[in-house]
Design a protein around this motif. Structure first.
Motif, PDB file in Angstrom:
ATOM      1  N   VAL A  40       0.841  -1.201   0.000  1.00 51.04           N
ATOM      2  CA  VAL A  40       0.000   0.000   0.000  1.00 51.04           C
ATOM      3  C   VAL A  40       0.874   1.248   0.000  1.00 51.04           C
ATOM      4  N   LEU A  41       1.864   1.271   0.862  1.00 50.83           N
ATOM      5  CA  LEU A  41       2.757   2.421   0.970  1.00 50.83           C
ATOM      6  C   LEU A  41       3.533   2.658  -0.322  1.00 50.83           C
ATOM      7  N   SER A  42       3.936   1.574  -0.975  1.00 50.87           N
ATOM      8  CA  SER A  42       4.709   1.719  -2.215  1.00 50.87           C
ATOM      9  C   SER A  42       3.880   2.358  -3.324  1.00 50.87           C
ATOM     10  N   PHE A  43       2.567   2.240  -3.261  1.00 47.84           N
ATOM     11  CA  PHE A  43       1.698   2.921  -4.219  1.00 47.84           C
ATOM     12  C   PHE A  43       1.258   4.284  -3.697  1.00 47.84           C
ATOM     13  N   GLN A  44       1.040   4.372  -2.391  1.00 46.39           N
ATOM     14  CA  GLN A  44       0.554   5.617  -1.816  1.00 46.39           C
ATOM     15  C   GLN A  44       1.560   6.752  -1.983  1.00 46.39           C
ATOM     16  N   ILE A  45       2.822   6.471  -1.787  1.00 48.27           N
ATOM     17  CA  ILE A  45       3.821   7.540  -1.841  1.00 48.27           C
ATOM     18  C   ILE A  45       3.875   8.210  -3.223  1.00 48.27           C
ATOM     19  N   PRO A  46       4.029   7.471  -4.324  1.00 53.70           N
ATOM     20  CA  PRO A  46       4.081   8.184  -5.609  1.00 53.70           C
ATOM     21  C   PRO A  46       2.759   8.844  -5.989  1.00 53.70           C
ATOM     22  N   VAL A  47       1.633   8.179  -5.720  1.00 57.16           N
ATOM     23  CA  VAL A  47       0.336   8.752  -6.095  1.00 57.16           C
ATOM     24  C   VAL A  47       0.021   9.966  -5.227  1.00 57.16           C
ATOM     25  N   ASP A  48       0.139   9.813  -3.921  1.00 54.48           N
ATOM     26  CA  ASP A  48      -0.139  10.928  -3.009  1.00 54.48           C
ATOM     27  C   ASP A  48       0.864  12.056  -3.238  1.00 54.48           C
ATOM     28  N   GLY A  49       2.119  11.712  -3.503  1.00 59.06           N
ATOM     29  CA  GLY A  49       3.124  12.726  -3.792  1.00 59.06           C
ATOM     30  C   GLY A  49       2.764  13.549  -5.011  1.00 59.06           C
ATOM     31  N   TRP A  50       2.260  12.895  -6.042  1.00 63.80           N
ATOM     32  CA  TRP A  50       1.844  13.603  -7.253  1.00 63.80           C
ATOM     33  C   TRP A  50       0.616  14.470  -6.970  1.00 63.80           C
ATOM     34  N   LEU A  51      -0.339  13.933  -6.216  1.00 66.38           N
ATOM     35  CA  LEU A  51      -1.571  14.682  -5.938  1.00 66.38           C
ATOM     36  C   LEU A  51      -1.354  15.905  -5.053  1.00 66.38           C
ATOM     37  N   THR A  52      -0.356  15.844  -4.165  1.00 66.26           N
ATOM     38  CA  THR A  52      -0.195  16.907  -3.175  1.00 66.26           C
ATOM     39  C   THR A  52       1.049  17.762  -3.390  1.00 66.26           C
ATOM     40  N   LYS A  53       1.781  17.535  -4.479  1.00 68.19           N
ATOM     41  CA  LYS A  53       3.026  18.291  -4.695  1.00 68.19           C
ATOM     42  C   LYS A  53       2.738  19.793  -4.677  1.00 68.19           C
ATOM     43  N   PHE A  71       5.982  15.032   4.276  1.00 70.89           N
ATOM     44  CA  PHE A  71       7.128  14.148   4.037  1.00 70.89           C
ATOM     45  C   PHE A  71       6.647  12.880   3.377  1.00 70.89           C
ATOM     46  N   PRO A  72       7.325  12.288   2.493  1.00 72.76           N
ATOM     47  CA  PRO A  72       8.243  12.909   1.547  1.00 72.76           C
ATOM     48  C   PRO A  72       7.449  13.569   0.428  1.00 72.76           C
ATOM     49  N   TRP A  73       8.091  14.293  -0.416  1.00 72.10           N
ATOM     50  CA  TRP A  73       7.487  14.906  -1.607  1.00 72.10           C
ATOM     51  C   TRP A  73       6.202  15.664  -1.314  1.00 72.10           C
ATOM     52  N   ASP A  74       6.191  16.432  -0.293  1.00 74.96           N
ATOM     53  CA  ASP A  74       5.067  17.320   0.019  1.00 74.96           C
ATOM     54  C   ASP A  74       3.803  16.599   0.483  1.00 74.96           C
ATOM     55  N   ILE A  75       3.917  15.333   0.868  1.00 77.92           N
ATOM     56  CA  ILE A  75       2.744  14.580   1.335  1.00 77.92           C
ATOM     57  C   ILE A  75       2.474  14.937   2.796  1.00 77.92           C
ATOM     58  N   PRO A  76       1.260  15.405   3.107  1.00 80.62           N
ATOM     59  CA  PRO A  76       0.927  15.645   4.517  1.00 80.62           C
ATOM     60  C   PRO A  76       1.016  14.331   5.295  1.00 80.62           C
ATOM     61  N   VAL A  77       1.703  14.346   6.426  1.00 82.15           N
ATOM     62  CA  VAL A  77       1.898  13.109   7.184  1.00 82.15           C
ATOM     63  C   VAL A  77       0.569  12.507   7.633  1.00 82.15           C
ATOM     64  N   GLU A  78      -0.453  13.314   7.765  1.00 83.15           N
ATOM     65  CA  GLU A  78      -1.772  12.798   8.152  1.00 83.15           C
ATOM     66  C   GLU A  78      -2.307  11.799   7.136  1.00 83.15           C
ATOM     67  N   ASP A  79      -1.925  11.966   5.870  1.00 78.82           N
ATOM     68  CA  ASP A  79      -2.394  11.033   4.838  1.00 78.82           C
ATOM     69  C   ASP A  79      -1.953   9.605   5.135  1.00 78.82           C
ATOM     70  N   PHE A  80      -0.763   9.448   5.736  1.00 80.33           N
ATOM     71  CA  PHE A  80      -0.280   8.105   6.061  1.00 80.33           C
ATOM     72  C   PHE A  80      -1.087   7.493   7.208  1.00 80.33           C
ATOM     73  N   GLY A  81      -1.417   8.292   8.204  1.00 79.07           N
ATOM     74  CA  GLY A  81      -2.249   7.804   9.304  1.00 79.07           C
ATOM     75  C   GLY A  81      -3.634   7.442   8.835  1.00 79.07           C
ATOM     76  N   PHE A  82      -4.204   8.291   7.984  1.00 78.02           N
ATOM     77  CA  PHE A  82      -5.530   8.015   7.432  1.00 78.02           C
ATOM     78  C   PHE A  82      -5.503   6.724   6.619  1.00 78.02           C
ATOM     79  N   GLY A  83      -4.472   6.563   5.765  1.00 76.38           N
ATOM     80  CA  GLY A  83      -4.355   5.340   4.964  1.00 76.38           C
ATOM     81  C   GLY A  83      -4.186   4.108   5.828  1.00 76.38           C
ATOM     82  N   PHE A  84      -3.352   4.215   6.869  1.00 71.48           N
ATOM     83  CA  PHE A  84      -3.160   3.109   7.804  1.00 71.48           C
ATOM     84  C   PHE A  84      -4.492   2.707   8.430  1.00 71.48           C
ATOM     85  N   ALA A  85      -5.246   3.673   8.925  1.00 68.49           N
ATOM     86  CA  ALA A  85      -6.514   3.380   9.589  1.00 68.49           C
ATOM     87  C   ALA A  85      -7.508   2.746   8.617  1.00 68.49           C
ATOM     88  N   MET A  86      -7.595   3.286   7.424  1.00 69.36           N
ATOM     89  CA  MET A  86      -8.557   2.794   6.443  1.00 69.36           C
ATOM     90  C   MET A  86      -8.236   1.357   6.010  1.00 69.36           C
TER      91      MET A  86
END
Length: 107
Positions: A40-53, A71-86
């Motif tokens: 999930v993280l390996s897909f979330q980082i490039p997609v979320d990075g592109w969406l939130t740059k 972090f990284p690439w302008d991704i709000p860290v909250e997105d990772f917590g939200f993704g983890f929870a979901m």
């Protein structure tokens, strides 16, 4: 405190407590779960990075609604917590349903 940050923390804590106190599927102790989260993280980082740059965002965040930590690439860290929870909630409920079905089938 920013709304998105607060709701993300509540979501993460609620899902972890739900697993530990109610569902008790044991997913946090399995390699399958952690491998799935890595996928999930390996897909979330490039997609979320592109969406939130910040240079050309597709998704805009109100600075008052999140911590401002990116972090990284302008991704709000909250997105990772939200993704983890979901994702964790989904996998946990699927696993719990499997366990209940297996218990039902053995009766």
């Amino acid at each position: 405190m920013p709304e998105y940050t607060v709701l993300t923390v509540i979501g993460v804590v609620a899902v972890v407590l739900l697993e530990l106190l109610w569902a008790r599927t044991g997913i946090f102790r399995t390699a399958r779960y952690w491998i799935a989260m890595a996928i999930v993280l390996s897909f979330q980082i490039p997609v979320d990075g592109w969406l939130t740059k910040l240079s050309n965002p597709v998704v805009l965040y109100n600075p008052r609604d999140f911590s401002g930590v990116r972090f990284p690439w302008d991704i709000p860290v909250e997105d990772f917590g939200f993704g983890f929870a979901m994702v964790t909630l989904t996998l946990m409920l699927w696993r719990r349903a499997e366990i209940r079905q297996a218990d039902h089938d053995h009766r």
